[in-house]
Design an enzyme around this catalytic site. Sequence first.
Site, PDB file in Angstrom:
ATOM      1  CG  ASP A  30      -1.992  -0.949   1.157  1.00 26.08           C
ATOM      2  OD1 ASP A  30      -2.214  -1.598   0.120  1.00 26.08           O
ATOM      3  OD2 ASP A  30      -2.652  -1.294   2.357  1.00 26.08           O
ATOM      4  CE  LYS A  31       0.097   8.372  -2.090  1.00 28.63           C
ATOM      5  NZ  LYS A  31      -0.933   9.443  -2.651  1.00 28.63           N
TER       6      LYS A  31
END
Length: 186
Positions: free
Chosen positions: A15-16
């Site tokens: 995930d970012k």
Amino acid sequence: SLENLPRCGIVHRIDKNTTGLLVIAKTLQAHHHLVRQLQNKTMGREYQAVVVGELTGGGKVEAKLGRHPTQRIKMAVTEHGKPAVTHYRLLKRFRGHSHIKLMLETGRTHQIRVHCQHLGHPIIGDTKYNTDKINSGFAELGLGRLCLHASQLAFTQPKTGERIVVNAPLDESLGSVLTQLRNPAR
């Protein structure tokens, strides 16, 4: 070259605003081999997170994930979603927070974040799934990002068949959060 490989050789995503490890293949053959390991659940992936609330031990979350019924950019636990399994273990409990290790059996989009929220222990700094601003992690700990770290990957090297285990130490900012939790200002 990498631009000729699917997804530029990236075997899985994180995930970012998550720190830590990724596997990137250099050849098409290696990419296929590593993707198969993910599909066959022989690639081990471990994460560390700091969550809201005080866990007392470990356990397993087995809850199907799919698109949120009304907020399409979010994922949610849904009856008709895809199977998702996350194992978790308490590493250290603090007042109001817990440092945990998470092991993935599956790799669904936002799986760890949604499963932690489903447990009632969202990851601090997660503005998408932890909507309680008091416990968002930004105000009290000042990190400004998700407290999630891809700490270990284990896979079979495609050419040699050797089992590889790679560890990434916590980055400085997440280490700082843990230090603050260990030594809260009085």
